[in-house]
Design a protein around this motif. Structure first.
Motif, short mmCIF file in Angstrom:
data_model
loop_
_atom_site.label_atom_id
_atom_site.label_comp_id
_atom_site.label_asym_id
_atom_site.label_seq_id
_atom_site.Cartn_x
_atom_site.Cartn_y
_atom_site.Cartn_z
N GLY A 422 0.75 -1.33 0.20
CA GLY A 422 0.02 0.02 -0.01
C GLY A 422 1.02 1.27 -0.17
O GLY A 422 0.18 2.16 0.49
N MET A 423 1.96 1.09 -0.52
CA MET A 423 3.03 2.37 -0.55
C MET A 423 2.38 3.46 -1.29
O MET A 423 2.87 4.67 -1.31
N LEU A 424 1.54 3.07 -2.27
CA LEU A 424 0.71 4.47 -2.94
C LEU A 424 -0.04 5.11 -2.10
O LEU A 424 0.09 6.03 -2.39
N GLY A 425 -0.49 4.65 -1.11
CA GLY A 425 -1.22 5.44 -0.04
C GLY A 425 -0.43 6.49 0.33
O GLY A 425 -0.82 7.72 0.78
N LEU A 426 0.70 5.85 1.08
CA LEU A 426 1.80 6.79 1.73
C LEU A 426 2.28 7.99 0.71
O LEU A 426 2.48 9.08 0.97
N PHE A 427 2.34 7.51 -0.59
CA PHE A 427 2.93 8.52 -1.55
C PHE A 427 1.72 9.59 -1.75
O PHE A 427 2.03 10.75 -1.64
N PHE A 428 0.44 9.23 -1.74
CA PHE A 428 -0.55 10.18 -1.83
C PHE A 428 -0.69 11.13 -0.62
O PHE A 428 -1.07 12.27 -0.85
N THR A 477 -3.78 0.52 0.15
CA THR A 477 -3.73 2.09 -0.35
C THR A 477 -4.73 2.93 0.14
O THR A 477 -4.32 4.07 0.64
N CYS A 478 -6.13 2.49 0.07
CA CYS A 478 -7.10 3.41 0.73
C CYS A 478 -7.24 3.63 2.07
O CYS A 478 -7.21 4.65 2.74
N VAL A 479 -6.78 2.44 3.14
CA VAL A 479 -7.07 2.62 4.26
C VAL A 479 -5.64 3.51 4.72
O VAL A 479 -5.71 4.56 5.63
N ILE A 480 -4.42 3.49 4.26
CA ILE A 480 -3.50 4.45 4.47
C ILE A 480 -3.81 5.76 4.42
O ILE A 480 -3.52 6.65 5.37
N PHE A 481 -4.27 6.06 3.15
CA PHE A 481 -4.72 7.48 2.76
C PHE A 481 -5.77 8.02 3.85
O PHE A 481 -5.72 9.03 4.42
#
Length: 494
Positions: A422-428, A477-481
């Motif tokens: 989910g590192m895409l969520g961290l990037f967002f 991704t969604c949860v991280i963001f």
């Protein structure tokens, strides 16, 4: 294997290795090794991006998937235009201006060292899993063609790829990718033409057999239902959107290529060209898979039961059993072209991450301990080359473990969805203003827990909802963001 086929294959493989090694002098600095001196034309970089997409996972796995089931996996390709357009519009200018060849330095600036180390570790795990999948698929045709031991082929292939990746750096990898890209397209087209016109009734017989298959419509893109436990059209599409956004947005393979282009316009062109070219080529592989089904179902060719039980073996078997002399060697060479281009990319990018995200932060302390006041170029090149060897060895070990896998597409997509973390969520989150470090950390931890649940709930038969593993990257991704964003809002109001 006939001597002519062997010579064709051997000349190609040795030629690629020698070609890569000719860039040894050009790879004599860390900057040249990691970004090719930022001097390559857009079409070459674009072909390299395309060749990175078209690995042996595509070359063998896609036909195997279409042969065994349908075109559901092609939905992944339909999501690429969204990601490549966003990349050309936003990601490419962002990374070109950042000045860092690492895709994850931005995360450290926003949230601290933990964010950079988390993302880079996820990336390294993903690339090692990818290398293992591809190296395994490279060994399959050689096993079918010549009966060579799979373990020996995996190890020998790894050595060859690591040699030219380690010596030539990114410039060698990108130019070799471009050449291999043309070879793999030409080989696939030739194979499809021979396959289609081998059928007694021609191309229309493929459609007739595929649409009236006892297993269902072989041309189907999957169920359009709302199930989240199966690989439906929507699950595959959402997975593709998130995965390709991650590829273009935070994958070191792509970020390094943005830096390698000689200008901003060339970099934007490469992102669009590489992504859009993959769509018709991936369709080509699915057509081959459906045609293989019609070829054997019509009785035109004979398929042994042990080969039919492993869909990933069907295309290599057709090449060995049905193609004319000389062309077999070319097709095996084109499969190697697809795999070698992707593995060499993973080796170079993983070595770059080890240098930029792990070694360089320690370099000032290392130099003080050694009393070394000279430039870091020497030590950095040593680190890059040692890291290339280590990553190659780990990839080969994963490939050996993959020998028990039934469908390489399913295995790779599941592993990539999990290891991406989910590192895409961290990037967002990093692209969103006023997100605090603590909020980002809690969001990241929440995403990891969700990914762990999705990954383990089914295999361990845990209570609660069971979701398809492809959704790991989506929900992670969604949860991280969402968690990071909500916590920031709550903290700002308190």
């Amino acid at each position: 294997m006939h001597i002519i086929d062997f010579i064709v294959f051997l000349l190609f493989t040795i030629g690629i290795v020698v070609f890569g090694c000719t860039f040894f002098r050009r790879g004599s600095s860390a900057d040249e090794f990691t970004s090719a001196g930022k001097s390559l034309p857009g079409w070459v970089v674009g072909m390299s991006i395309f060749a990175t997409y078209v690995s042996s996972i595509s070359y063998i796995g896609y036909p195997g998937k279409a042969y065994a089931s349908n075109w559901n996996a092609f939905v992944f390709s339909l999501s690429i235009p969204i990601a490549s357009w966003i990349a050309a519009r936003y990601f490419v200018p962002f990374y070109r201006k950042s000045g860092s060849v690492s895709a994850y330095s931005f995360l450290e600036e926003k949230f601290g060292p933990w964010a950079r180390l988390y993302a880079s570790a996820c990336y390294l795990f993903t690339q090692i899993a990818r290398m293992g999948s591809i190296l395994y698929l490279l060994a399959v045709p050689m096993y079918i063609l010549m009966g060579w031991n799979l373990h020996v082929v995996i190890i020998a292939t790894t050595v060859a790829i690591v040699i030219y990746s380690m010596l030539g750096g990114l410039r060698a990898v990108i130019w070799a990718d471009a050449i291999q890209g043309f070879i793999l397209i030409g080989g696939a087209l030739l194979c499809l033409l021979i396959l289609i016109f081998s059928l007694p009734e021609g191309p229309m017989q493929i459609i007739d057999i595929a649409t009236h298959s006892p297993e269902g419509n072989k041309l189907s893109l999957g169920s359009f239902g709302a199930s989240l436990t199966e690989s439906t059209f929507w699950v595959c599409l959402i997975y593709g959107i998130f995965t390709n956004l991650q590829n273009y947005g935070i994958d070191q393979n792509y970020v390094q290529r943005y830096h390698a282009a000689k200008s901003d316009s060339d970099a934007r062109f490469s992102a669009l060209f590489g992504g859009y070219l993959f769509i018709p080529v991936s369709a080509l592989f699915f057509i081959i898979g459906t045609s293989l089904y019609a070829f054997y179902e019509s009785g035109t060719g004979y398929l042994p039961d042990d080969i039919a039980a492993k869909p990933d073996y069907v295309f290599p078997y057709f090449i060995v059993d049905s193609l004319p002399l000389g062309l077999r060697g070319l097709l095996i060479a084109s499969i190697f072209a697809a795999g070698m281009s992707t593995v060499s990319t993973s080796v170079t990018s993983a070595a770059t991450i080890i240098l930029t995200d792990y070694f360089r932060p320690l370099l000032p302390h290392w130099r003080r301990r050694k009393g070394n006041t000279s430039t870091a170029s020497g030590p950095e090149l040593v680190v890059l080359r040692i890291a290339s060897v280590v990553v190659g060895v780990l990839g080969a070990l994963v490939a050996l473990a993959m020998l028990q896998v039934e469908s390489i597409i399913d295995a790779w997509w599941t592993l990539s969805s999990i290891f991406s973390g989910g590192m895409l969520g961290l990037f967002f989150l990093a692209c969103t203003r006023h997100i605090g470090r603590r909020a980002a950390f809690i969001g990241c931890l929440s995403g990891i827990l969700v990914i762990g649940w999705i990954s383990l709930a089914g295999p361990l038969n845990l209570p609660g909802p069971h979701l398809h593993p492809y959704l790991s990257i989506v929900l992670g991704t969604c949860v991280i963001f969402i968690v990071g964003f909500v916590i920031t809002l709550l903290c700002s109001k308190s």
